[in-house]
Design a protein around this motif. Structure first.
Motif, short mmCIF file in Angstrom:
data_model
loop_
_atom_site.label_atom_id
_atom_site.label_comp_id
_atom_site.label_asym_id
_atom_site.label_seq_id
_atom_site.Cartn_x
_atom_site.Cartn_y
_atom_site.Cartn_z
N VAL A 1 0.84 -1.20 0.00
CA VAL A 1 0.00 0.00 0.00
C VAL A 1 0.87 1.24 0.00
O VAL A 1 2.05 1.21 0.35
CB VAL A 1 -0.96 0.01 1.21
N LYS B 1 -2.68 5.20 2.40
CA LYS B 1 -3.32 4.15 3.20
C LYS B 1 -2.64 3.99 4.55
O LYS B 1 -3.30 3.70 5.56
CB LYS B 1 -3.33 2.83 2.44
N GLU C 1 -5.40 8.19 -2.30
CA GLU C 1 -5.26 6.74 -2.47
C GLU C 1 -6.44 5.96 -1.90
O GLU C 1 -6.80 4.91 -2.44
CB GLU C 1 -3.96 6.28 -1.79
N ASP D 1 -4.34 -2.58 -7.79
CA ASP D 1 -4.43 -3.05 -6.40
C ASP D 1 -5.10 -4.42 -6.33
O ASP D 1 -4.70 -5.30 -5.56
CB ASP D 1 -5.23 -2.05 -5.55
N ASP E 1 -5.79 -7.20 -3.46
CA ASP E 1 -6.75 -6.43 -2.67
C ASP E 1 -8.17 -6.78 -3.13
O ASP E 1 -8.64 -6.30 -4.17
CB ASP E 1 -6.49 -4.93 -2.83
#
Length: 500
Positions: free
Chosen positions: A361, A365, A391, A441, A446
Motif C-alpha cells: 500500500v 493508506k 489513495e 491493487d 486487494d
C-alpha cells in the motif's frame, strides 16, 4: 427442552382442547376491537374513578395476557398490545357461564379479546370490567419468566418476536428507527431532493471499497453482485439532470460481523449538484439535529456513559494533521504531516506505534491506518474528519492545491463512523485513471479494490455537474439515538449463524 417445559406445553395443549370443547374456534378470523390498549391508556390513564363511572366508557380491546392472578371466583389479567398494559377484571357473576369456564383455561401468553367497561379498582388501577371474553390464540411455549424478561442475547436476536413480546423497551428502539427514517425523508424532500430506487443486483460491484456477495441470474446467464452501494447509479442521475437525489435502501457487504457491522445494512445516500463537501458538512449538521428532535425529542442524547450533543457546529479535524498530532503525543517526538506523505517515513511511524500495515500500500493508506488506530475510539462527540488521501478515495475530487488529497469527510459519533461524503469526481479521464489504479491493487491481491465501470466513465463523458455526495448509515445513527450498544439491537432480524 426440560421435562418441566414439556409438561407445561402438554397442559397448554390440553387447555386448548378444553376451550374447543366449549365451542370456541381455536383460531378465529377477527376480533372487532373498538380501542387498542395504548389508546385506552392514553385517553383514560389520568381519569379518576368517579369520572369513569359517570361517563361509562365501554370498550372492546384485545392483546396478550402477560399476567394472571386468580382469587376464587374472580381473576385479574394484565393485557398488553406491545406498547401499553391494562388490567382486566374477570368475575364469575359478570360473565356468561361459557366465557367464565374458558377464562379458567387461559395461560400466560394467550391472546384474548375483552368486552367491558373501564373502571378503577380499590387500589386505583385502571381496569376493564369484563362482560364477555373472546379466545384468539393459545400460547403453547411458555414465555420467559415475567420478572426477568428475556436476557439471552442470542435468543433475542434469533426470535425477535419473543423479544418484542416480553421486553417492552425493545419496541421503543424500533419506533425510534421508524421515526428516524421518516424524519430523514421529510428533511430531504423539504429541501428539494427526489427519492429514487436503484438496482440492488448489479453487474459491477461499485461505489465503495468492499467485498460483495455474488449471485447468478439464470435467465440472463450472468453473474451479478448484491450492491455494496448505490453511488454510481445515483451519480448517473445527476448526469441526467436530477440535481438533488437520494435513496434509502439496503447495501450488502460480504465482510466481518461486529457490534458495528452487519452484512446487510441500511444506508441513506444523497447527491446534490453544484455544492462541495464544505456545504455538505453544514447540511449534515442541520439534518442530524432535525432527525434527533423528530426521533427522540432532543438534540442531546445519552449513549453509554456519554451525552452526545447533536447541535451544530460539530468539531472538524484534518485527517493527516490529526494523525500527526496524536502520533507525536504518543511517541514523544514531533511527527509532521510531510512525514505521513512519504511512504518510508509513514511506514516507520506505523511500526513505532505497533500498527500493522498491509504490504504494497501507499503512504495514503498508511496515514489513514495510523489515524484510524489512534483516533477512532476517541471521537465520541460528532466530529468531521476531512481531507483524506487520494489513495483511499477513488471516487472523490482532489483539492485544487493538493492532488494527493481529496475533498472528503467522514463523520464520527460515539467512536465510530456514521457518515462519509465528498466532492464528487466528475473528470472522466481522472476517474478512469483511478479505476486503473484500483485494478492494479486488485491484481496485487486487494479483494476490496474497485472494479472498472466503463459505463460510469461514459456517463461522466456526457458531463456531470460539480456535486457533493454523502452516505449516512441509518443503523448506526439509530444506535446513537436509541442508546443501543450493538447494531444487532437496531436490526429486527440480524443475520445469525445457523444452529447445529
Amino acid at each position: 427442552m426440560s421435562s418441566n417445559e414439556e409438561a407445561q406445553i402438554a397442559q397448554r395443549r390440553a387447555n386448548l382442547e378444553a376451550i374447543m370443547a366449549l365451542g370456541y374456534a381455536p383460531y378465529p378470523n377477527r376480533c372487532a376491537t373498538t380501542h387498542s390498549v395504548t389508546a385506552l391508556v392514553d385517553a383514560h390513564g389520568q381519569s379518576e374513578a368517579a369520572a369513569l363511572e359517570s361517563s361509562r366508557v365501554d370498550t372492546v380491546v384485545a392483546g396478550r395476557i402477560i399476567s394472571i392472578r386468580n382469587f376464587g371466583k374472580a381473576s385479574f389479567f394484565v393485557l398488553s398490545d406491545g406498547r401499553s398494559r391494562i388490567q382486566v377484571y374477570v368475575r364469575q357473576d359478570s360473565l356468561p357461564e361459557r366465557d367464565y369456564a374458558m377464562s379458567r383455561l387461559l395461560d400466560f401468553g394467550d391472546q384474548i379479546g375483552v368486552s367491558g367497561r373501564l373502571f378503577r379498582t380499590k387500589t386505583n388501577e385502571l381496569s376493564v370490567w369484563a362482560t364477555s371474553l373472546q379466545f384468539l390464540a393459545k400460547c403453547f411455549i411458555p414465555l420467559p419468566e415475567k420478572w426477568h424478561g428475556l436476557q439471552d442475547i442470542e435468543i433475542r436476536y434469533r426470535q425477535r418476536y419473543l423479544d418484542l413480546a416480553v421486553n417492552p423497551d425493545v419496541r421503543r428502539v424500533f419506533e425510534i428507527r421508524s421515526r428516524t427514517v421518516t424524519a430523514v425523508r421529510e428533511f430531504l424532500t423539504s429541501h428539494g431532493f427526489l427519492e429514487v430506487e436503484t438496482p440492488m443486483m448489479q453487474p459491477i460491484a461499485g461505489g465503495a471499497l468492499a467485498r460483495p456477495f455474488v449471485t447468478h441470474h439464470n435467465a440472463l446467464d450472468m453473474k451479478l453482485f448484491l450492491r455494496i452501494a448505490p453511488e454510481l447509479y445515483l451519480k448517473r442521475l445527476t448526469v441526467g439532470g436530477i440535481e438533488r437525489v437520494f435513496e434509502i435502501n439496503r447495501n450488502f457487504r460480504n465482510e466481518g460481523v461486529s457490534t458495528q457491522h452487519n452484512p446487510e445494512f441500511t444506508m441513506l445516500e444523497f447527491y446534490w449538484a453544484y455544492v462541495d463537501y464544505q456545504e455538505l458538512m453544514r447540511f449534515t449538521e442541520q439534518l442530524l439535529s432535525f432527525v434527533a428532535r423528530a426521533a427522540v425529542g432532543a438534540e442531546v442524547v445519552p449513549f453509554g456513559e456519554h451525552q452526545i450533543d447533536l447541535q451544530a457546529p460539530f468539531r472538524r479535524l484534518s485527517l493527516r494533521h490529526a494523525a500527526a498530532e496524536e502520533a507525536s503525543r504518543r511517541l514523544g517526538v514531533e511527527v509532521t504531516v510531510e512525514e505521513l506523505r512519504s511512504l518510508d517515513s509513514a511506514r516507520a511511524i506505523a511500526r513505532k506505534l505497533d500498527i500493522d500495515v498491509q504490504p504494497g500500500v501507499g503512504a495514503g493508506k498508511v496515514a489513514t491506518a495510523i489515524f484510524e488506530a489512534l483516533w477512532e475510539e476517541q471521537l465520541i462527540q460528532p466530529t468531521f474528519i476531512y481531507d483524506f488521501p487520494t489513495e483511499v478515495s477513488p471516487l472523490s475530487k482532489q483539492r485544487p492545491d493538493d492532488p494527493d488529497t481529496v475533498e472528503r469527510f467522514e463523520l464520527y459519533i460515539g467512536g465510530f463512523e456514521v457518515a462519509n461524503a465528498f466532492s464528487e469526481l466528475n473528470d472522466p479521464v481522472e476517474q478512469r485513471r483511478r479505476f486503473e489504479e484500483q485494478l492494479a491493487d486488485r491484481a496485487r491481491g486487494d479483494d476490496e479494490a474497485h472494479a472498472m465501470d466503463e459505463d460510469y466513465v461514459r456517463a461522466l463523458e456526457y458531463g456531470m455537474p460539480p456535486a457533493g455526495g454523502e452516505g449516512i448509515g441509518i443503523d448506526r445513527l439509530v444506535m446513537i439515538l436509541s442508546n443501543s450498544p450493538s447494531i444487532r439491537d437496531v436490526i429486527l432480524f440480524p443475520l445469525m449463524r445457523p444452529r447445529e
